[in-house]
Design a protein around this motif. Structure first.
Motif, PDB file in Angstrom:
ATOM      1  N   ALA A 299      24.583  51.773  35.323  1.00 20.73           N
ATOM      2  CA  ALA A 299      24.661  50.921  34.393  1.00 20.73           C
ATOM      3  C   ALA A 299      25.943  50.789  33.499  1.00 20.73           C
ATOM      4  CB  ALA A 299      24.012  51.584  32.734  1.00 20.73           C
ATOM      5  N   ASN A 300      26.840  51.380  33.515  1.00 17.81           N
ATOM      6  CA  ASN A 300      28.447  50.883  33.039  1.00 17.81           C
ATOM      7  C   ASN A 300      28.504  50.298  34.194  1.00 17.81           C
ATOM      8  OD1 ASN A 300      29.253  53.949  32.911  1.00 17.81           O
ATOM      9  ND2 ASN A 300      28.657  52.495  31.161  1.00 17.81           N
ATOM     10  N   MET A 301      28.720  50.670  35.077  1.00 17.15           N
ATOM     11  CA  MET A 301      29.033  49.063  36.771  1.00 17.15           C
ATOM     12  C   MET A 301      28.552  47.900  36.097  1.00 17.15           C
ATOM     13  SD  MET A 301      31.372  49.670  38.972  1.00 17.15           S
ATOM     14  CE  MET A 301      31.668  51.375  39.956  1.00 17.15           C
ATOM     15  N   GLU A 302      27.388  48.232  36.497  1.00 20.42           N
ATOM     16  CA  GLU A 302      26.184  46.492  35.859  1.00 20.42           C
ATOM     17  C   GLU A 302      26.849  46.004  34.959  1.00 20.42           C
ATOM     18  OE1 GLU A 302      22.827  48.281  36.657  1.00 20.42           O
ATOM     19  OE2 GLU A 302      22.861  48.840  38.320  1.00 20.42           O
ATOM     20  N   ALA A 303      26.655  46.357  33.737  1.00 20.13           N
ATOM     21  CA  ALA A 303      27.232  45.872  32.556  1.00 20.13           C
ATOM     22  C   ALA A 303      29.023  44.957  32.553  1.00 20.13           C
ATOM     23  CB  ALA A 303      27.251  46.562  31.349  1.00 20.13           C
ATOM     24  N   ASN A 304      30.015  45.779  33.227  1.00 14.77           N
ATOM     25  CA  ASN A 304      31.190  44.803  33.177  1.00 14.77           C
ATOM     26  C   ASN A 304      30.789  44.092  34.207  1.00 14.77           C
ATOM     27  OD1 ASN A 304      34.274  45.873  34.230  1.00 14.77           O
ATOM     28  ND2 ASN A 304      33.330  46.609  31.695  1.00 14.77           N
ATOM     29  N   ALA A 305      30.848  44.308  35.037  1.00 12.96           N
ATOM     30  CA  ALA A 305      30.547  43.726  36.843  1.00 12.96           C
ATOM     31  C   ALA A 305      29.956  41.825  36.150  1.00 12.96           C
ATOM     32  CB  ALA A 305      29.541  43.842  37.895  1.00 12.96           C
ATOM     33  N   ARG A 306      28.608  41.895  35.000  1.00 17.03           N
ATOM     34  CA  ARG A 306      28.177  40.947  34.972  1.00 17.03           C
ATOM     35  C   ARG A 306      28.707  40.494  33.786  1.00 17.03           C
ATOM     36  NH1 ARG A 306      23.970  43.038  33.775  1.00 17.03           N
ATOM     37  NH2 ARG A 306      24.996  44.004  31.341  1.00 17.03           N
ATOM     38  N   GLY A 307      29.868  41.115  32.551  1.00 22.19           N
ATOM     39  CA  GLY A 307      30.635  40.543  31.707  1.00 22.19           C
ATOM     40  C   GLY A 307      32.184  39.832  32.548  1.00 22.19           C
ATOM     41  N   ASN A 308      32.662  40.537  33.039  1.00 22.64           N
ATOM     42  CA  ASN A 308      33.698  40.036  34.115  1.00 22.64           C
ATOM     43  C   ASN A 308      33.345  38.525  34.901  1.00 22.64           C
ATOM     44  OD1 ASN A 308      35.313  42.532  33.495  1.00 22.64           O
ATOM     45  ND2 ASN A 308      34.504  43.270  35.205  1.00 22.64           N
ATOM     46  N   GLY A 309      32.126  38.551  35.343  1.00 22.91           N
ATOM     47  CA  GLY A 309      31.699  37.130  35.840  1.00 22.91           C
ATOM     48  C   GLY A 309      31.685  36.318  34.842  1.00 22.91           C
ATOM     49  N   ARG A 310      31.198  36.856  34.075  1.00 25.31           N
ATOM     50  CA  ARG A 310      30.709  35.711  32.862  1.00 25.31           C
ATOM     51  C   ARG A 310      31.564  35.093  32.684  1.00 25.31           C
ATOM     52  NH1 ARG A 310      24.806  37.290  30.430  1.00 25.31           N
ATOM     53  NH2 ARG A 310      23.763  37.027  32.230  1.00 25.31           N
ATOM     54  N   LEU A 311      33.249  35.834  32.039  1.00 28.73           N
ATOM     55  CA  LEU A 311      34.537  35.563  31.653  1.00 28.73           C
ATOM     56  C   LEU A 311      35.067  34.150  32.036  1.00 28.73           C
ATOM     57  CD1 LEU A 311      36.943  35.515  29.361  1.00 28.73           C
ATOM     58  CD2 LEU A 311      37.566  37.669  31.318  1.00 28.73           C
ATOM     59  N   ILE A 312      34.820  34.275  33.813  1.00 36.93           N
ATOM     60  CA  ILE A 312      35.581  33.425  34.461  1.00 36.93           C
ATOM     61  C   ILE A 312      34.545  32.370  34.942  1.00 36.93           C
ATOM     62  CG2 ILE A 312      37.915  34.967  34.579  1.00 36.93           C
ATOM     63  CD1 ILE A 312      35.669  35.545  37.862  1.00 36.93           C
ATOM     64  N   ASP A 313      33.684  32.771  34.471  1.00 37.45           N
ATOM     65  CA  ASP A 313      32.033  32.059  34.989  1.00 37.45           C
ATOM     66  C   ASP A 313      32.463  31.450  36.519  1.00 37.45           C
ATOM     67  OD1 ASP A 313      30.428  29.832  34.940  1.00 37.45           O
ATOM     68  OD2 ASP A 313      31.880  27.676  35.154  1.00 37.45           O
ATOM     69  N   TYR A 314      32.169  32.768  36.975  1.00 36.16           N
ATOM     70  CA  TYR A 314      32.030  33.257  38.492  1.00 36.16           C
ATOM     71  C   TYR A 314      31.080  32.737  39.020  1.00 36.16           C
ATOM     72  CZ  TYR A 314      31.950  35.421  43.394  1.00 36.16           C
ATOM     73  OH  TYR A 314      32.161  35.720  43.877  1.00 36.16           O
ATOM     74  N   ASP A 315      31.294  31.678  40.510  1.00 37.67           N
ATOM     75  CA  ASP A 315      30.342  30.428  41.081  1.00 37.67           C
ATOM     76  C   ASP A 315      30.775  31.366  42.769  1.00 37.67           C
ATOM     77  OD1 ASP A 315      28.793  28.841  43.156  1.00 37.67           O
ATOM     78  OD2 ASP A 315      30.341  26.669  41.411  1.00 37.67           O
ATOM     79  N   ALA A 316      29.705  31.685  43.533  1.00 37.16           N
ATOM     80  CA  ALA A 316      29.712  32.419  44.654  1.00 37.16           C
ATOM     81  C   ALA A 316      29.635  31.577  45.607  1.00 37.16           C
ATOM     82  CB  ALA A 316      28.038  33.416  44.590  1.00 37.16           C
ATOM     83  N   THR A 317      29.508  30.547  45.050  1.00 37.49           N
ATOM     84  CA  THR A 317      30.125  29.079  46.625  1.00 37.49           C
ATOM     85  C   THR A 317      31.988  28.857  46.232  1.00 37.49           C
ATOM     86  OG1 THR A 317      29.776  27.548  45.077  1.00 37.49           O
ATOM     87  CG2 THR A 317      27.529  28.244  46.089  1.00 37.49           C
ATOM     88  N   ARG A 318      32.536  30.028  45.611  1.00 42.15           N
ATOM     89  CA  ARG A 318      33.716  29.447  45.759  1.00 42.15           C
ATOM     90  C   ARG A 318      34.330  30.795  45.746  1.00 42.15           C
ATOM     91  NH1 ARG A 318      35.403  25.314  42.708  1.00 42.15           N
ATOM     92  NH2 ARG A 318      33.560  23.159  41.825  1.00 42.15           N
ATOM     93  N   SER A 319      35.327  30.695  46.666  1.00 41.07           N
ATOM     94  CA  SER A 319      35.793  32.096  47.389  1.00 41.07           C
ATOM     95  C   SER A 319      37.020  32.183  46.405  1.00 41.07           C
ATOM     96  CB  SER A 319      36.627  31.419  48.977  1.00 41.07           C
ATOM     97  OG  SER A 319      35.609  30.945  49.423  1.00 41.07           O
ATOM     98  N   THR A 320      37.031  34.284  46.815  1.00 39.36           N
ATOM     99  CA  THR A 320      38.152  35.016  45.961  1.00 39.36           C
ATOM    100  C   THR A 320      39.328  35.513  47.347  1.00 39.36           C
ATOM    101  OG1 THR A 320      36.462  35.096  44.012  1.00 39.36           O
ATOM    102  CG2 THR A 320      38.200  36.782  44.358  1.00 39.36           C
ATOM    103  N   VAL A 321      40.256  35.889  47.053  1.00 43.91           N
ATOM    104  CA  VAL A 321      41.434  36.300  47.381  1.00 43.91           C
ATOM    105  C   VAL A 321      41.687  37.387  46.811  1.00 43.91           C
ATOM    106  CG1 VAL A 321      43.443  34.329  47.147  1.00 43.91           C
ATOM    107  CG2 VAL A 321      42.949  35.865  48.935  1.00 43.91           C
ATOM    108  N   SER A 322      41.643  38.722  47.013  1.00 44.64           N
ATOM    109  CA  SER A 322      43.025  39.832  46.101  1.00 44.64           C
ATOM    110  C   SER A 322      44.098  40.642  47.259  1.00 44.64           C
ATOM    111  CB  SER A 322      41.305  40.810  45.162  1.00 44.64           C
ATOM    112  OG  SER A 322      42.275  41.722  44.655  1.00 44.64           O
ATOM    113  N   TRP A 323      44.992  41.293  46.498  1.00 45.64           N
ATOM    114  CA  TRP A 323      45.278  42.373  46.884  1.00 45.64           C
ATOM    115  C   TRP A 323      45.680  43.301  46.546  1.00 45.64           C
ATOM    116  CZ3 TRP A 323      48.951  43.743  44.304  1.00 45.64           C
ATOM    117  CH2 TRP A 323      50.106  42.922  43.444  1.00 45.64           C
ATOM    118  N   VAL A 324      44.779  43.310  45.163  1.00 45.05           N
ATOM    119  CA  VAL A 324      44.948  44.812  44.465  1.00 45.05           C
ATOM    120  C   VAL A 324      43.802  45.524  45.406  1.00 45.05           C
ATOM    121  CG1 VAL A 324      43.760  45.165  42.103  1.00 45.05           C
ATOM    122  CG2 VAL A 324      44.785  43.098  42.075  1.00 45.05           C
ATOM    123  N   PRO A 325      44.296  46.879  45.089  1.00 45.31           N
ATOM    124  CA  PRO A 325      44.150  47.988  45.804  1.00 45.31           C
ATOM    125  C   PRO A 325      42.382  48.333  44.940  1.00 45.31           C
ATOM    126  CG  PRO A 325      45.872  48.552  44.389  1.00 45.31           C
ATOM    127  CD  PRO A 325      45.624  47.410  44.456  1.00 45.31           C
TER     128      PRO A 325
END
Length: 573
Positions: free
Chosen positions: A189-215
């Motif tokens: 429940a924690n993980m789902e809520a936080n992932a949802r909040g993070n995605g809405r913060l940046i208006d995440y669009d799955a049709t666009r790509s992401t790059v990361s080096w954060v471990p």
């Protein structure tokens, strides 16, 4: 595996049962290039990993420890453990530790705390992990299986399910900047809520790509990048931190030459890239596709962020994409964030008047642009935005009573992302869980809804009723010519300031000691220590592990040479 009683499908696992063949993840090779896996490819490997874990699972030992870097082995091992009804825990691979013996002790402790049935690592690291597994079992505990992260050779598969087999999603080991690492109990429940909040913060669009080096062993990598993206089966390119350090241009090229829309990094990542890259490296680059660059893991550095902006702005970079955030494992990850679209806010503080439980004196308000271009950016504090969906932030005094807007106190957090406590439950920490709220141990204030974070309360020096934070002293190191603040760390207690600097001895040391002594009014000793590269111990997010290093310094166990010293002035008390 069947799910836990009453469990429902998780949006973070739905890709396992309906994986896409037209989207996926790619993983950076050490020699250049990428290995691409569709979500269907990954799901097949997860089924192999799940079967491998299930075959080795022991009664009463639900943990799986992943000591793997950002790789296909981590992703498939993590979700394979979940599918097998086990609880995965991500930790740093051996390359992130200075010595083999220290690493073996660390992993053995984690194996015992998580009650692990298995530990997973790259093939080249299996010997050291075997030593850790044997050490964990020396007290008569059950043997821990040591598995390679290459699950592709398996022959048995498991049926995949979107229903978690355990209420607990992970034990997230905190960064350990102020104490020994400890596990935070994060539920689905924690993980789902936080992932949802993070995605809405940046208006995440799955049709666009992401790059990361954060471990992935850091919550910004695991929750902010991986979980937020797999929930919608988005495109993700993963580098390893050491690949970024070796060649930051590779990360920048993903954004500016491949048209990626999202990335995340601590401030020092952007500052490091700005120092390593030259304008000619950016010829033909185009940053206009970047929609959000999430900043996490530390107090935001206006100088470094503005250096990156000045370098890349001629090529379409817009500082309005910077998304400064505040987060901690005790809240799963995200707490607040400045939504992309406008340049982040900043305030110029009267630092000498900062007093706990009193109003903060703001000399000027502006944006990151004003702060970064100032003669002394260390005088400015970049805001960390508004609470994300489902999270509340308050500021309290030493008795836990709410303080008004603009008053300095401790940040207290609550909401659906608040984790279920520590493992072990009595873990020593300056952060604490009380009645469903998280007392962060961080000093900060709210101003017009924005959250401003100054630093850890336990890493502060009290000077005539005001607090001076180690993070503030770190920021001021950059004002001394010849000093790279990213190769330094400031340690403080009531009697002293010790600056560890991974620099050769030179005239910079006397200038630095004098500047800090003047700033704090000569009320404590100031010592500057020159040490070799790699001496400064850092957390998974790059923060200095201040308290353990100060203890080692006082016990004369920290290697280095004292190159400057300013004693406390007797007339100052």
């Amino acid at each position: 595996m069947t799910g836990a009683p009453g469990a429902a499908p998780s949006p973070l696992l739905s890709w396992l049962t309906a994986p896409r063949t037209d989207r996926g993840m790619r993983f950076a090779r050490g020699s250049g290039g990428w290995d691409l896996y569709t979500y269907a490819d990954l799901a097949h490997l997860v089924s192999l990993a799940s079967a491998a874990f299930r075959a080795r699972a022991l009664p009463g030992r639900p943990g799986v420890v992943l000591a793997t870097p950002n790789s296909v082995g981590f992703v498939t091992g993590y979700f394979g453990a979940v599918n097998a009804g086990l609880v995965p825990t991500a930790i740093a691979p051996p390359a992130r530790f200075g010595g083999r013996e220290d690493y073996v002790r660390h992993v053995a402790r984690v194996l015992r705390l998580t009650r692990a049935s298995a530990v997973v690592g790259d093939p080249v690291h299996l010997t050291v992990l075997t030593d850790a597994a044997e050490a964990a079992g020396e007290d008569g505990g059950a043997p821990v299986a040591v598995l390679s992260s290459d699950f592709s050779t398996g022959t048995e598969t498991d049926r995949l399910s979107a229903v978690p087999g355990s209420e607990l999603a992970t034990l997230q080991f905190t960064s350990g900047s102020t104490s020994s690492p400890r596990g935070v109990r994060i539920t689905w429940a924690n993980m789902e809520a936080n992932a949802r909040g993070n995605g809405r913060l940046i208006d995440y669009d799955a049709t666009r790509s992401t790059v990361s080096w954060v471990p992935m062993y850091h919550d910004l990598g695991l929750v902010g990048c991986l979980m937020t993206i797999v929930a919608q089966q988005g495109e993700l390119s993963l580098m390893r931190p050491e690949q970024f350090i070796y060649d930051p241009r590779r990360w920048v090229d993903c954004i500016a030459r491949e048209g990626m829309a999202y990335t995340a990094a601590p401030s020092f990542g952007f500052a490091y890239a700005a120092r390593r890259l030259k304008p000619e490296d950016l010829k033909g680059a185009d940053f206009s596709t970047l929609r959000s660059a999430t900043l996490g893991a530390e107090r935001h550095d206006p100088r470094g962020l503005w250096e990156f902006t000045e370098l890349c702005e001629p090529y379409g970079f817009d500082p309005a994409v910077f998304t400064p955030c505040y987060g901690m494992a005790e809240m799963t990850l995200g707490i607040t964030g400045h939504a992309p679209g406008t340049v982040p806010q900043a305030v110029h503080l009267d630092w000498e008047s900062l007093t706990p439980e009193q109003p903060v004196k703001v000399l000027a308000r502006g944006t990151l642009r004003d702060a970064g271009a100032a003669d002394s950016p260390a005088q400015w504090l970049v805001g960390s935005g508004l609470p994300i969906e489902g999270v509340s932030v308050a500021v309290v005094d030493g008795e836990g009573r709410p303080l008004p807007d603009g008053y300095l106190g401790e940040l207290v957090l609550s909401g659906s992302s608040a984790a279920a406590g520590y493992e072990p439950p009595d873990a020593e920490s300056s952060s604490r869980f009380v009645d469903g709220r998280v007392y962060s141990g961080d000093a900060g204030f709210l101003l017009d809804g924005q959250t401003y974070v100054l630093g850890r309360l336990g890493d502060a020096l009290s000077v005539r009723g005001r607090n001076i934070y180690a993070e503030d002293l770190d920021a001021r190191l950059a004002d001394t010519p010849g000093v790279d603040r990213y190769r330094c760390a400031t340690l403080v207690d009531a009697r002293r300031i010790v600056v560890l600097a991974e620099h050769e001895p030179g005239p910079w040391a006397e200038r630095l000691a004098e500047a800090l002594s003047l700033y704090i009014g000569g009320v404590v000793d100031v010592t500057v220590v020159s040490c070799r590269r790699g001496t400064i111990q850092r957390t998974s997010s790059g923060k200095p592990r201040r308290r353990p290093m100060l203890t080692q310094y006082l016990e004369q166990k920290l290697p280095g040479e004292v190159v400057a010293h300013r004693p406390r002035r007797p007339e100052e008390g």
